[in-house]
Design an enzyme around this catalytic site. Structure first.
Site, mmCIF file in Angstrom:
data_model
loop_
_atom_site.group_PDB
_atom_site.id
_atom_site.type_symbol
_atom_site.label_atom_id
_atom_site.label_comp_id
_atom_site.label_asym_id
_atom_site.label_seq_id
_atom_site.Cartn_x
_atom_site.Cartn_y
_atom_site.Cartn_z
ATOM 1 N N PRO A 266 -54.765 53.695 -34.248
ATOM 2 C CA PRO A 266 -54.733 53.835 -32.815
ATOM 3 C C PRO A 266 -55.870 53.237 -32.017
ATOM 4 O O PRO A 266 -56.689 53.972 -31.522
ATOM 5 C CB PRO A 266 -54.816 55.357 -32.650
ATOM 6 N N GLU A 267 -55.949 51.959 -31.856
ATOM 7 C CA GLU A 267 -56.726 51.456 -30.729
ATOM 8 C C GLU A 267 -55.707 50.761 -29.842
ATOM 9 O O GLU A 267 -54.535 50.682 -30.220
ATOM 10 C CB GLU A 267 -57.848 50.512 -31.195
ATOM 11 N N HIS B 166 -45.280 65.441 -43.605
ATOM 12 C CA HIS B 166 -45.990 65.240 -42.341
ATOM 13 C C HIS B 166 -45.104 64.646 -41.259
ATOM 14 O O HIS B 166 -45.584 64.116 -40.275
ATOM 15 C CB HIS B 166 -47.214 64.366 -42.581
ATOM 16 N N ARG C 168 -52.962 63.956 -40.295
ATOM 17 C CA ARG C 168 -54.162 64.662 -39.825
ATOM 18 C C ARG C 168 -53.907 65.507 -38.581
ATOM 19 O O ARG C 168 -54.728 66.333 -38.229
ATOM 20 C CB ARG C 168 -55.282 63.651 -39.560
#
Length: 301
Positions: free
Chosen positions: A2-3, A113, A132
């Site tokens: 995620p950028e 997940h 996460r």
DNA sequence: CAAAGTTCCTGCGAGC
DNA sequence: TGCTCGCAGGAACTTT
């Protein structure tokens, strides 16, 4: 993953797959990610069509036909995997089941997940996976976007009319290091740890340099700050190009390639030679605000 | 041991 | 002196 460039790549992938379709059913497999899902999330979005998908900073904004907006942030490990109707059929046959995740390894893990499933009217499905769980999913009522707490204090988009003058204004009195300032989403959005390292490396600026020393006494940007702004934009643009060049049916594949299919000049290159011509330095790793910074101490000042 | 992100808490210094 | 505000730095969240 995620950028800004990775989020933009995911946005494009989701746009292809979702816009014009309606949400037939939405399934949550747990009650929270980083925050609890909003009250009645599924029932409030089911039946609505996806009109468009936008990006603000590292957030995805999914516009629904009644004006509501789904707000999605990928955190550190969030990803979307897209299954067209045919693939869904295949999985239904091989795995069976309706209310349990059938996609398993296809989403990158074993299914544990896969927290959210968006099922569309044409039979396709988008699965949100996030080991996460630093990601976020929220629902914004029509017209309330500008007052959403997560969006209201965000700084300028680097691909807008952002420039060195604007940045200089925000750094003028800052004693924080320039690296930490670049990561501050109130100063400029979209830059994360990797691209901050890369932009500073390309600009020959030491990551620990005090931000205010890049602004002249009259408030105008120094030459180095001009160069930094150019390099931030360039690094992000190039990364978007790389991400956008790959396949479109898996948003996670795009994002993953965006990061790791590309080799960096400074990031993760500890003890390797500096790539600047005639420098002869060695890339070092230091810690700033608890995060790794990679730099060449010889050519970054 | 480290990891691509963001928020919140604490401690410190400046200023009233 | 004492209080408040803002900033800077660090911890926390979690799994691989």
């Amino acid at each position: 993953m995620p950028e800004l460039p990775e989020v933009e790549t995911v946005r494009r992938g989701l746009e292809q797959a979702m816009v014009g379709r309606s949400l037939k059913k939405v399934i949550l497999r747990r009650e929270n990610l980083r925050f609890p899902f909003p009250e009645g999330f599924c029932s409030r979005v089911e039946g609505l069509q996806i009109d468009s998908i936008r990006r603000r900073a590292k957030y995805l904004l999914i516009d629904l036909s009644d004006g509501k907006v789904i707000l999605s942030h990928l955190g550190m490990s969030g990803r979307y995997t897209l299954f067209d109707a045919q693939k869904v059929k295949q999985y239904a046959m091989t795995q069976g089941g309706d209310e349990t995740s059938r996609f398993g390894l296809a989403t990158g893990f074993d299914g544990r997940h896969d927290h959210v499933e968006f099922r569309f009217d044409d039979g396709s499905i988008a699965v949100y996976t996030d080991p996460r769980r630093f990601g976020i999913m929220d629902l914004i009522e029509g017209g309330e976007e500008s007052i959403h707490p997560l969006l209201e204090s965000l700084g300028p988009e680097p691909f807008g009319n952002w420039n060195a003058k604007q940045l200089a204004q925000r750094l003028e009195k800052k004693t924080t290091s320039i690296k930490v300032a670049l990561l501050d989403q109130r100063i400029v959005v979209g830059v994360g740890n990797i691209y901050a390292c890369e932009a500073l490396y390309r600009s020959g600026i030491h990551p620990q340099r005090e931000s205010r020393t890049l602004v002249r006494k009259d408030g105008k940007p120094t030459k180095k700050l001009d160069v930094l702004v150019e390099n931030v934009v360039q690094v992000l643009e190039q990364a978007v190009e790389v991400g956008g060049s790959s396949l479109n049916d898996f948003a996670d594949v795009n994002g993953t390639l965006g990061y790791f299919g590309h080799h960096f000049q400074a990031y993760d290159r500890e003890d390797q030679p500096c790539l600047k011509a005639d420098c002869g330095g060695t890339i070092e790793r230091i810690t700033q605000s608890g995060r790794s910074t990679f730099l060449c101490p010889r050519c970054q000042r």
